[in-house]
Write a protein that holds these residues in place. Structure first.
Motif, PDB file in Angstrom:
ATOM      1  N   MET A   1      -3.499   2.068   3.585  1.00 20.18           N
ATOM      2  CA  MET A   1      -2.696   1.213   2.713  1.00 20.18           C
ATOM      3  C   MET A   1      -3.560   0.173   2.024  1.00 20.18           C
ATOM      4  SD  MET A   1       0.055   0.547   1.268  1.00 20.18           S
ATOM      5  CE  MET A   1       1.198   1.684   2.080  1.00 20.18           C
TER       6      MET A   1
ATOM      7  N   GLU B   1      -0.796   7.441  -1.835  1.00 25.37           N
ATOM      8  CA  GLU B   1      -0.156   6.123  -1.775  1.00 25.37           C
ATOM      9  C   GLU B   1      -0.561   5.261  -2.975  1.00 25.37           C
ATOM     10  OE1 GLU B   1       2.131   5.577   0.345  1.00 25.37           O
ATOM     11  OE2 GLU B   1       1.739   7.558   1.188  1.00 25.37           O
TER      12      GLU B   1
ATOM     13  N   GLN C   1       6.315   2.878   1.907  1.00 21.89           N
ATOM     14  CA  GLN C   1       5.195   3.822   2.001  1.00 21.89           C
ATOM     15  C   GLN C   1       4.356   3.589   3.250  1.00 21.89           C
ATOM     16  OE1 GLN C   1       6.626   5.953  -0.481  1.00 21.89           O
ATOM     17  NE2 GLN C   1       4.532   6.584  -0.088  1.00 21.89           N
TER      18      GLN C   1
ATOM     19  N   LEU D   1       3.480   6.326   5.947  1.00 25.38           N
ATOM     20  CA  LEU D   1       2.124   6.585   6.428  1.00 25.38           C
ATOM     21  C   LEU D   1       2.097   6.757   7.938  1.00 25.38           C
ATOM     22  CD1 LEU D   1      -0.286   4.200   4.476  1.00 25.38           C
ATOM     23  CD2 LEU D   1      -0.320   6.680   4.532  1.00 25.38           C
TER      24      LEU D   1
END
Length: 319
Positions: A109, A194, A248, A252
């Motif tokens: 991320m 992402e 997201q 993940l």
């Protein structure tokens, strides 16, 4: 009570029934296995005596409601049960695996944010070539399957260039540089998709804000364009960006299952897959429970952050 505080209390209260429903669903995983779960775990050549012993060990010989309350009571006291094969406490087993999954998700991320937000802002401010290039990146990023991208990265950086190891893991506390070398390829594999989602969201949010009247007013006052973009417009566009990042990040945590197996990372996802092949259902049940709880908590934190960034969200919810 202020609207923001009412919003926070309401969100926290809503999480409680969600957790209860989720726990019931996870509890039923073993019970919904076709046939007798104990015989499925032992194989169909197991004797009736062995099957009866396992059923007693798992508590499957008791009424369903009793099993649930016994299971959830143990969880509330920090006891997730035992590994059916190694007999190790599942709490300790998951505590060893979870940091690997969290590290993979956090690093992925972080890379996605470093790529997606600046490119999204750039694409919103300067269209033309930059806009077309980011459009192509977004299409590729959301279209390419993670496992395919991972294989291609291994072939390129490990097979052809021999720059990075194809798989394996070293704890960060033992060898920081070695840990990062092993994490580069799995992190890139997850981060590309992402970054594409975050870029697309940032660009759309910034384009909307940059066409609002208050931006024209700031420009008419002679405020520098960089100050308008990074101080005023980005703050106004933060709500959808934070929402997407939160969702997201939860994805993940769950999506790391495939990548952990591809790169042989000893995380929670790999443990769940291995346990499924071994029919070690108590581990599967505990692993799925942890992932689901993390997803719910990440969603809760995201909602609270959105309310803090934009108090109008809390006011609309209260009304």
């Amino acid at each position: 009570m202020s609207p923001t505080l009412r919003f926070v209390v309401r969100r926290v209260v809503i999480v409680i029934p969600v957790l209860v429903v989720m726990s019931v669903f996870v509890f039923l995983i073993i019970r919904l296995v076709p046939g007798d779960p104990a015989r499925t775990m032992l194989g169909f050549r197991a004797t009736d005596a062995n099957v009866a012993t396992v059923r007693a060990q798992l508590g499957l010989d008791r009424p369903l409601v009793s099993q649930y309350f016994s299971w959830i009571g143990g969880i509330l006291h920090g006891d997730l049960g035992q590994d059916f094969i190694s007999k190790a406490p599942l709490t300790e087993l998951l505590a060893q695996r979870l940091p690997v999954t969290v590290e993979l998700a956090v690093l992925s991320m972080a890379v996605a944010l470093l790529v997606g937000i600046p490119l999204g802002i750039r694409a919103a401010v300067r269209r033309g070539t930059v806009g077309r290039a980011t459009d192509g990146f977004v299409v590729l990023g959301v279209s390419i399957p993670d496992f395919w991208l991972g294989i291609m990265l291994v072939l390129l950086f490990s097979g052809t260039l021999a720059w990075l190891p194809p798989s394996g893991y070293v704890p960060f506390t033992q060898d920081p540089m070695g840990n990062l070398r092993y994490m580069v390829l799995p992190v890139l594999t997850l981060a590309v998709g992402e970054a594409a989602y975050i870029l697309r969201t940032t660009r759309a949010a910034m384009e909307t804000v940059l066409h609002q009247p208050f931006v024209d007013f700031l420009r008419a006052k002679g405020v520098r364009e960089s100050r308008i973009v990074y101080r005023h417009a980005l703050r106004s566009a933060a709500t959808p960006i934070v929402t997407v990042v939160g969702v997201q990040f939860g994805v993940l945590l769950g999506g790391a299952i495939i990548i952990e197996n591809l790169f042989a990372l000893p995380g929670l996802g790999r443990l769940i897959v291995t346990s499924i092949t071994q029919r070690n259902y108590p581990v599967v049940q505990a692993g799925v429970l942890v992932v689901a709880v993390l997803f719910i908590l990440v969603t809760l934190v995201t909602d609270l952050l959105v309310a803090l960034i934009d108090p109008r969200v809390a006011e609309r919810s209260s009304s």
